[in-house]
Design a protein around this motif. Structure first.
Motif, short mmCIF file in Angstrom:
data_model
loop_
_atom_site.label_atom_id
_atom_site.label_comp_id
_atom_site.label_asym_id
_atom_site.label_seq_id
_atom_site.Cartn_x
_atom_site.Cartn_y
_atom_site.Cartn_z
N GLN A 65 37.59 -17.78 22.26
CA GLN A 65 38.88 -17.15 21.19
C GLN A 65 38.31 -17.21 19.72
OE1 GLN A 65 41.92 -16.20 22.44
NE2 GLN A 65 42.10 -15.76 19.88
N THR A 66 37.49 -18.23 19.44
CA THR A 66 37.06 -18.05 18.05
C THR A 66 36.31 -16.94 17.64
OG1 THR A 66 36.74 -20.84 18.29
CG2 THR A 66 35.68 -19.49 16.36
N PHE A 67 35.41 -16.65 18.73
CA PHE A 67 34.64 -15.37 18.46
C PHE A 67 35.62 -14.14 18.55
CE2 PHE A 67 30.51 -17.23 19.62
CZ PHE A 67 29.70 -16.59 18.62
N LEU A 68 36.84 -14.00 19.42
CA LEU A 68 37.77 -12.96 19.40
C LEU A 68 38.52 -13.01 17.80
CD1 LEU A 68 38.85 -10.81 20.71
CD2 LEU A 68 40.55 -12.52 21.67
N THR A 95 29.17 -16.91 25.32
CA THR A 95 30.74 -17.04 24.61
C THR A 95 30.96 -15.84 23.86
OG1 THR A 95 30.53 -19.39 24.54
CG2 THR A 95 32.11 -18.44 23.40
N ALA A 96 30.05 -15.34 23.20
CA ALA A 96 30.31 -14.14 22.46
C ALA A 96 30.38 -12.86 23.23
CB ALA A 96 29.21 -13.92 21.34
N GLU A 101 34.24 -8.60 25.54
CA GLU A 101 35.10 -8.16 26.68
C GLU A 101 36.46 -8.36 26.54
OE1 GLU A 101 33.89 -10.00 30.61
OE2 GLU A 101 31.90 -9.46 30.29
N MET A 102 37.06 -9.58 25.92
CA MET A 102 38.44 -9.59 25.76
C MET A 102 38.65 -8.69 24.49
SD MET A 102 38.07 -13.89 25.58
CE MET A 102 39.88 -14.17 24.82
N HIS A 108 40.98 -2.74 20.94
CA HIS A 108 40.50 -2.77 19.59
C HIS A 108 39.28 -1.45 19.28
CE1 HIS A 108 42.83 -6.32 18.60
NE2 HIS A 108 42.53 -6.99 19.62
N PRO A 109 39.67 -1.01 18.15
CA PRO A 109 38.83 0.08 17.86
C PRO A 109 37.41 0.11 17.58
CG PRO A 109 40.08 -0.16 15.97
CD PRO A 109 40.45 -1.29 16.93
N ASN A 110 36.81 -1.05 16.84
CA ASN A 110 35.71 -1.14 16.58
C ASN A 110 34.63 -1.57 17.59
OD1 ASN A 110 36.73 -0.98 13.95
ND2 ASN A 110 36.68 -3.12 13.48
N ALA A 111 33.56 -0.54 17.50
CA ALA A 111 32.32 -0.85 18.62
C ALA A 111 31.81 -2.18 18.07
CB ALA A 111 31.26 0.08 17.97
#
Length: 279
Positions: A65-68, A95-96, A101-102, A108-111
């Motif tokens: 979640q922190t990465f997300l 984790t990243a 994947e989440m 979300h649009p960004n690659a």
């Protein structure tokens, strides 16, 4: 299309670089006992507290979640390159990947591309710094990723520690062996291997000799001094790091030297008085 660089707090980037290139840092939690340290804890305060503590602080990987949350903060139309410390010393990379994947499942649009640097501290400092520079002119995220992976392959990182106290406290060296090494003033010259783990290269008597052997490793590689960058990291021993910088420049006129302090994540394992170089 612009590209945002994100890394983790195992990177030990100089603060001015983080600001100049707008690099986001995902922090690994660091605890003293049950107390969580603030992400912006001053390095000197950290080393002072660690020195006074009977037990080592502990670190953990950030949550997905922190990465997300970090990914979501990037504005639409900006691709994201995440560069993590070695997956063989931390699960931060995994984790990243979960967070990626989440992020994609939420539409979300960004690659996003995520790189396992197989490095940490000064090695990761160097990789992230070069990626940030290259991101300004890269034609695409794929091009930047390929260039960064090439830099990962050619980067070499060495370090030596003044004290084995943290290695002993962390259970990586027996107390009896550690006591013998301390009495004999044995210092270890260490290298980050191609697999991203720490390996012992040499054992020397005394820190000055260990540092001399460390600097000799620079002679084993060809350097394009008009372009080359080297990273120097230290664990709360800036005066020694500046001396090492001067010794390097006398023989190797690198275009740029990145000088930084090991933060709480790497400092937990290095202890005070550690010096590392990556080139």
């Amino acid at each position: 299309m612009p590209i945002k660089i994100i890394t983790d707090s195992g990177s030990d980037l100089p603060p001015d670089y983080t600001k100049q290139y707008d690099i986001s840092i995902v922090h690994l939690p660091v605890h003293f006992g049950h107390e969580l340290m603030p992400d912006d804890m001053n390095a000197k305060d950290f080393y002072d507290r660690m020195h006074q503590s009977k037990e080592l602080p502990t670190t953990a990987s950030p949550s997905p979640q922190t990465f997300l949350d970090s990914f979501k903060e990037v504005e639409a139309g900006t691709d994201i390159l995440v560069i993590c410390m070695s997956s063989n010393i931390s699960s931060t990379y995994q984790t990243a990947m979960i967070a990626k994947e989440m992020y994609e499942e939420e539409g979300h649009p960004n690659a996003i591309e995520i790189i396992d640097s197989k490095l940490f501290s000064g090695g990761l400092t160097l990789i992230v710094a070069m990626a940030a520079k290259w991101s300004l002119t890269a034609a695409s995220l794929a091009e930047l990723k390929d260039k960064v992976l090439g830099k990962v392959e050619e980067t070499t990182a060495y370090f030596t520690l003044d004290t084995l106290e943290n290695v002993i406290k962390g259970g990586r060296l027996s107390r009896i062996s550690g006591a013998v090494a301390s009495v004999l003033n044995i210092k270890l010259l260490l290298k980050i291997s191609d697999e991203g783990i720490v390996e012992v290269v040499e054992k020397t008597r005394g820190l000055p000799k260990a540092l001399t052997h460390l600097l000799a490793k620079l002679d084993q590689k060809q350097h394009d001094y008009e372009q080359a960058v080297i990273a120097i990291v230290h664990s709360n021993c800036e005066a020694l790091a500046l001396e090492i910088k001067q010794r390097i420049l006398e023989k190797h006129p690198f275009k740029e030297i990145l000088l930084s302090t090991m933060g709480p994540v790497m400092g937990t394992y290095a202890g005070q008085g550690g010096i590392g170089v990556a080139f």
